[in-house]
Design an enzyme around this catalytic site. Structure first.
Site, PDB file in Angstrom:
ATOM      1  N   THR A 157       0.640  -1.124   0.095  1.00  0.00           N
ATOM      2  CA  THR A 157       0.107   0.527  -0.116  1.00  0.00           C
ATOM      3  C   THR A 157       0.579   1.220   0.105  1.00  0.00           C
ATOM      4  O   THR A 157       1.826   1.074   0.513  1.00  0.00           O
ATOM      5  CB  THR A 157      -1.220   0.022   1.567  1.00  0.00           C
ATOM      6  OG1 THR A 157      -1.517  -0.717   0.862  1.00  0.00           O
ATOM      7  CG2 THR A 157      -1.521   1.295   1.264  1.00  0.00           C
ATOM      8  N   ARG A 185     -12.890  -8.631  -1.797  1.00  0.00           N
ATOM      9  CA  ARG A 185     -12.322  -7.793  -0.143  1.00  0.00           C
ATOM     10  C   ARG A 185     -11.965  -6.361  -0.110  1.00  0.00           C
ATOM     11  O   ARG A 185     -11.636  -6.096  -0.875  1.00  0.00           O
ATOM     12  CB  ARG A 185     -10.972  -9.322   0.400  1.00  0.00           C
ATOM     13  CG  ARG A 185     -10.480  -8.660   1.333  1.00  0.00           C
ATOM     14  CD  ARG A 185      -9.078  -8.266   1.116  1.00  0.00           C
ATOM     15  NE  ARG A 185      -8.377  -7.638   2.397  1.00  0.00           N
ATOM     16  CZ  ARG A 185      -7.668  -7.028   2.568  1.00  0.00           C
ATOM     17  NH1 ARG A 185      -7.352  -5.727   1.719  1.00  0.00           N
ATOM     18  NH2 ARG A 185      -6.999  -7.026   3.159  1.00  0.00           N
ATOM     19  N   VAL A 186     -12.090  -6.022   0.769  1.00  0.00           N
ATOM     20  CA  VAL A 186     -11.799  -4.514   1.407  1.00  0.00           C
ATOM     21  C   VAL A 186     -11.042  -4.714   1.826  1.00  0.00           C
ATOM     22  O   VAL A 186     -11.719  -5.184   3.745  1.00  0.00           O
ATOM     23  CB  VAL A 186     -12.893  -3.927   1.123  1.00  0.00           C
ATOM     24  CG1 VAL A 186     -12.590  -2.038   1.747  1.00  0.00           C
ATOM     25  CG2 VAL A 186     -14.399  -3.757  -0.057  1.00  0.00           C
ATOM     26  N   GLY A 187      -9.859  -4.088   2.407  1.00  0.00           N
ATOM     27  CA  GLY A 187      -9.200  -4.213   4.118  1.00  0.00           C
ATOM     28  C   GLY A 187      -9.256  -2.725   4.460  1.00  0.00           C
ATOM     29  O   GLY A 187     -10.588  -2.763   4.176  1.00  0.00           O
ATOM     30  N   ASP A 188      -7.994  -2.364   5.469  1.00  0.00           N
ATOM     31  CA  ASP A 188      -8.690  -1.039   6.358  1.00  0.00           C
ATOM     32  C   ASP A 188      -7.965  -0.224   5.086  1.00  0.00           C
ATOM     33  O   ASP A 188      -8.438   1.398   5.822  1.00  0.00           O
ATOM     34  CB  ASP A 188      -6.781  -1.539   7.716  1.00  0.00           C
ATOM     35  CG  ASP A 188      -5.682  -1.060   6.529  1.00  0.00           C
ATOM     36  OD1 ASP A 188      -4.987  -2.331   4.750  1.00  0.00           O
ATOM     37  OD2 ASP A 188      -4.452  -0.300   6.867  1.00  0.00           O
ATOM     38  N   THR A 207      -0.393   0.702   6.791  1.00  0.00           N
ATOM     39  CA  THR A 207      -0.299  -0.354   5.739  1.00  0.00           C
ATOM     40  C   THR A 207       0.373  -1.882   7.001  1.00  0.00           C
ATOM     41  O   THR A 207       1.025  -2.074   7.629  1.00  0.00           O
ATOM     42  CB  THR A 207       1.926   0.371   4.627  1.00  0.00           C
ATOM     43  OG1 THR A 207       1.289  -1.066   3.795  1.00  0.00           O
ATOM     44  CG2 THR A 207       1.959   0.316   5.616  1.00  0.00           C
ATOM     45  N   GLY A 208      -0.199  -3.056   6.176  1.00  0.00           N
ATOM     46  CA  GLY A 208       0.396  -4.128   6.421  1.00  0.00           C
ATOM     47  C   GLY A 208      -0.507  -5.095   6.373  1.00  0.00           C
ATOM     48  O   GLY A 208      -2.229  -4.932   5.204  1.00  0.00           O
ATOM     49  N   GLY A 210      -4.397  -5.745   6.484  1.00  0.00           N
ATOM     50  CA  GLY A 210      -5.538  -5.148   6.793  1.00  0.00           C
ATOM     51  C   GLY A 210      -6.263  -5.711   7.526  1.00  0.00           C
ATOM     52  O   GLY A 210      -6.859  -4.641   8.545  1.00  0.00           O
TER      53      GLY A 210
HETATM   54  N1  ASP Z   1      -3.122  -2.767   4.017  1.00  0.00           N
HETATM   55  C1  ASP Z   1      -3.453  -3.001   3.068  1.00  0.00           C
HETATM   56  C2  ASP Z   1      -4.507  -4.170   2.827  1.00  0.00           C
HETATM   57  O1  ASP Z   1      -5.043  -4.923   3.431  1.00  0.00           O
HETATM   58  C3  ASP Z   1      -2.261  -4.126   1.980  1.00  0.00           C
HETATM   59  C4  ASP Z   1      -1.133  -3.359   2.425  1.00  0.00           C
HETATM   60  O2  ASP Z   1      -0.533  -2.296   3.554  1.00  0.00           O
HETATM   61  O3  ASP Z   1      -0.519  -3.466   1.327  1.00  0.00           O
HETATM   62  O4  ASP Z   1      -5.250  -3.852   1.852  1.00  0.00           O
END
Ligand code: ASP
Length: 287
Positions: A157, A185-188, A207-208, A210
């Site tokens: 991200t 799928r929807v992340g953070d 980032t990480g 999610g």
């Molecule tokens: N946090 C993002 C997600 O889960 C992924 C990322 O940080 O690269 O969509």
């Protein structure tokens, strides 16, 4: 008018591929210089984070915008959010397909609708009506990073947080999501308070993995630790990442506070990031 300004940007947690990250380092330095010039010229934090994230998206170097990866159904569904800490206006898009700059779509949601978040087909129709730049040919445009190893989830991200010389904070986050994600799928990243947040105390971009940041509402948690828990920025950011680690999650955050304090903790193997300190110093780090 306050004199202090500060900025942090990231190109994602998790440095997993055994290769040189020199192109990312050079690119992040260029963007840090550009952000610094904008802030020195008196530009609003909101405009600075929009422009830096747009350029991160357009580069193809990270798992966002041009560098996004397809989901398991082979579709490119992108998420982004932006927030202005001075008045808590915010916009976000989730599972957006077919547009070059999800962060521009998120900003348009903020500026031209009474809503905060649009998803899926509705987000796509809206971006079309706004005449935002379309991806003409999916196969030619995207340059997805290959999964770096056998892990089910890898990350990349992008995000930017800034304090401008008028004392305003802003945050922006944009992503292609995690590699190998399920369709829908929807992340953070597009969820305010989870992967993106800005208020009068702090601006945060995460980032990480999610799912962990969603379950801890990490971005807002950092603000709450400062506002209600009276923690310093460093304590708040480290505490929030400690909680992610406590659930066996991985990732990092970039944060800037109203005094120009910066924090960038992570528990992943690296996080691509660059900082502009209030004295004008720039650092670019990966490990
Ligand atoms: N946090 C993002 C997600 O889960 C992924 C990322 O940080 O690269 O969509």
């Amino acid at each position: 008018m306050s004199k202090s300004y500060a900025l942090l940007l990231h190109g994602g947690a998790g440095v997993l591929a055994p290769r040189s990250y020199d192109p990312e380092r050079m690119h992040m330095r260029e963007l840090a210089e550009a952000g610094k010039a904008m802030l020195e010229a008196g530009d609003a934090a909101l405009d600075v984070v929009t422009e830096i994230v747009r350029r991160l998206e357009a580069s193809g170097l990270y798992v966002a915008g041009k560098g996004a990866s397809p989901n398991k159904a082979g579709r490119y569904e992108l998420d982004a959010a932006i927030m202005d800490g001075s008045d808590r206006r915010a916009g976000s898009v989730a599972a957006l397909t077919g547009f070059v700059s999800p962060i521009h779509a998120a900003r348009a949601v903020m500026e031209t609708t009474p809503h905060v978040m649009l998803a899926g087909r509705g987000a796509e129709s809206f971006a079309g009506l706004q005449e935002l730049e379309r991806v003409e040919s999916v196969n030619d445009y995207y340059t997805p990073a290959a999964a770096p190893d056998d892990r089910a989830i890898a990350t990349g991200t992008v995000g930017c947080v800034a304090l401008d010389t008028s004392g305003r904070l802003a945050a922006a986050t944009s992503t292609g999501g995690t590699l190998n994600k399920l369709e829908g799928r929807v992340g953070d990243s597009p969820i305010l308070g989870a992967g993106c947040w800005a208020d009068e105390h702090v601006a945060v971009s995460c980032t990480g993995q999610g799912e962990f940041f969603l379950r801890r509402a990490t971005a807002k948690d950092i603000s709450a630790r400062m506002a209600y828990g009276r923690q310093s920025l460093a304590e708040a950011a480290a505490g929030a990442i400690g909680d992610i680690g406590g659930m066996d999650g991985e990732g990092g955050v970039i944060c800037v506070d109203s005094q120009g304090g910066l924090a960038q903790p992570f528990n992943s193997p690296g996080m691509k990031r660059a900082a502009v300190y209030p004295d004008g110093r720039i650092t670019v780090e990966i490990d």
